[in-house]
Design a protein around this motif. Structure first.
Motif, short mmCIF file in Angstrom:
data_model
loop_
_atom_site.label_atom_id
_atom_site.label_comp_id
_atom_site.label_asym_id
_atom_site.label_seq_id
_atom_site.Cartn_x
_atom_site.Cartn_y
_atom_site.Cartn_z
N ALA A 123 0.79 -1.21 0.13
CA ALA A 123 0.03 0.07 0.09
C ALA A 123 0.91 1.22 0.15
CB ALA A 123 -0.90 -0.04 0.99
N ALA A 148 1.91 2.96 -3.28
CA ALA A 148 1.23 3.55 -4.11
C ALA A 148 1.30 4.91 -4.33
CB ALA A 148 -0.37 3.34 -3.62
N ALA A 193 -5.41 2.08 -1.27
CA ALA A 193 -4.12 1.75 -0.68
C ALA A 193 -4.22 2.28 0.95
CB ALA A 193 -2.97 2.26 -1.34
N ASP A 194 -4.56 3.67 0.97
CA ASP A 194 -4.69 4.27 2.25
C ASP A 194 -5.35 3.75 3.26
OD1 ASP A 194 -2.85 6.16 1.42
OD2 ASP A 194 -4.24 7.77 0.97
N GLU A 228 -3.97 0.28 4.49
CA GLU A 228 -3.09 0.64 5.25
C GLU A 228 -3.60 1.07 6.91
OE1 GLU A 228 0.98 3.39 6.44
OE2 GLU A 228 0.03 3.48 4.62
N PHE A 275 -1.01 -3.50 -8.79
CA PHE A 275 -1.14 -3.12 -7.41
C PHE A 275 -2.67 -4.04 -7.30
CE2 PHE A 275 -3.79 -1.20 -4.41
CZ PHE A 275 -2.87 -1.23 -2.96
N MET A 289 -2.76 -7.32 -5.20
CA MET A 289 -3.87 -7.35 -3.77
C MET A 289 -4.86 -8.01 -3.76
SD MET A 289 -3.14 -5.73 -1.00
CE MET A 289 -2.48 -4.18 -1.15
#
Length: 211
Positions: free
Chosen positions: A77, A80, A93-94, A97, A158, A162
């Motif tokens: 993450a 990114a 991604a945020d 995390e 990604f 993921m």
């Protein structure tokens, strides 16, 4: 308030402080963050617990394996920022995390409470089937490829990686929900399963839209 809720609330506060302290431009984004929150050094648990115990070997294996699994997802993450082209990928991604950082705190806390240690290294085999299912963990080659990508190529890699990573976590969660004993860990496993199943659907839709 359940113990899991109380732990998650406390861990979220701690996670927020960590994220706030790491939000500047000097924040490391190119590693898997393997140094975060090392596990207890006490001797590992062996064998099944005595009758009446609140956890079993399946619980311990799940907690030990999910810590490095989450750490790798956080590392992915963090890549990114500066690489993702689509703001929806960066937002996802945020969120990954922000969700998984406090869950590491809960898992390591349970391991310490059980005197089980572990959780500080890399995953071994899958839940109960060593070597058969790596839990969706990315290989070093996968991670290097993601680190080298940017723009639309990064977004695609990604999301694809993921999805695999999340799918492994869902399988792990379903195993501990089926065969584990600890009620607090089961609550966390349900949260992981449900949240990551929803994110898989979101990522699959994003991949379709991005072509």
């Amino acid at each position: 308030m359940t113990r899991t809720t109380a732990r998650l609330a406390g861990a979220l506060v701690a996670g927020t402080l960590v994220l706030a302290g790491c939000s500047g431009d000097d924040r490391p984004r190119s590693s898997m963050d393997g140094s975060m929150m090392g596990g207890s050094e006490r001797a590992p648990s062996t064998g099944q617990p005595e009758d009446g115990a609140t956890f079993n070997d399946v619980d311990v294996t799940f907690a030990r394996d999910m810590v490095p699994h989450h750490r790798q997802a956080i590392g992915m993450a963090r890549l990114a920022e500066g690489r993702a082209a689509d703001p929806r990928v960066l937002d996802l991604a945020d969120r990954i995390e922000a969700a998984q950082e406090p869950e590491i705190g809960i898992l390591t806390g349970l391991l310490a409470e059980w005197g089980a240690g572990g959780g500080g290294g890399h995953m071994g085999g899958g839940m109960g089937h060593p070597g058969d299912d790596p839990g969706g963990m990315m290989s070093p080659e996968d991670m290097h490829g993601l680190m080298a990508a940017s723009g639309a190529e990064f977004d695609r890699l990604f999301l694809e990686q993921m999805i695999d990573h999340h799918s492994g976590a869902v399988r792990m969660a379903e195993t501990v929900l089926s065969d584990g004993r600890n009620t607090e860990l089961s609550g966390l496993a349900e949260t992981i399963r449900d949240a990551q199943t929803a994110e898989i659907a979101e990522m699959e839709q994003l991949l379709t839209e991005l072509g």
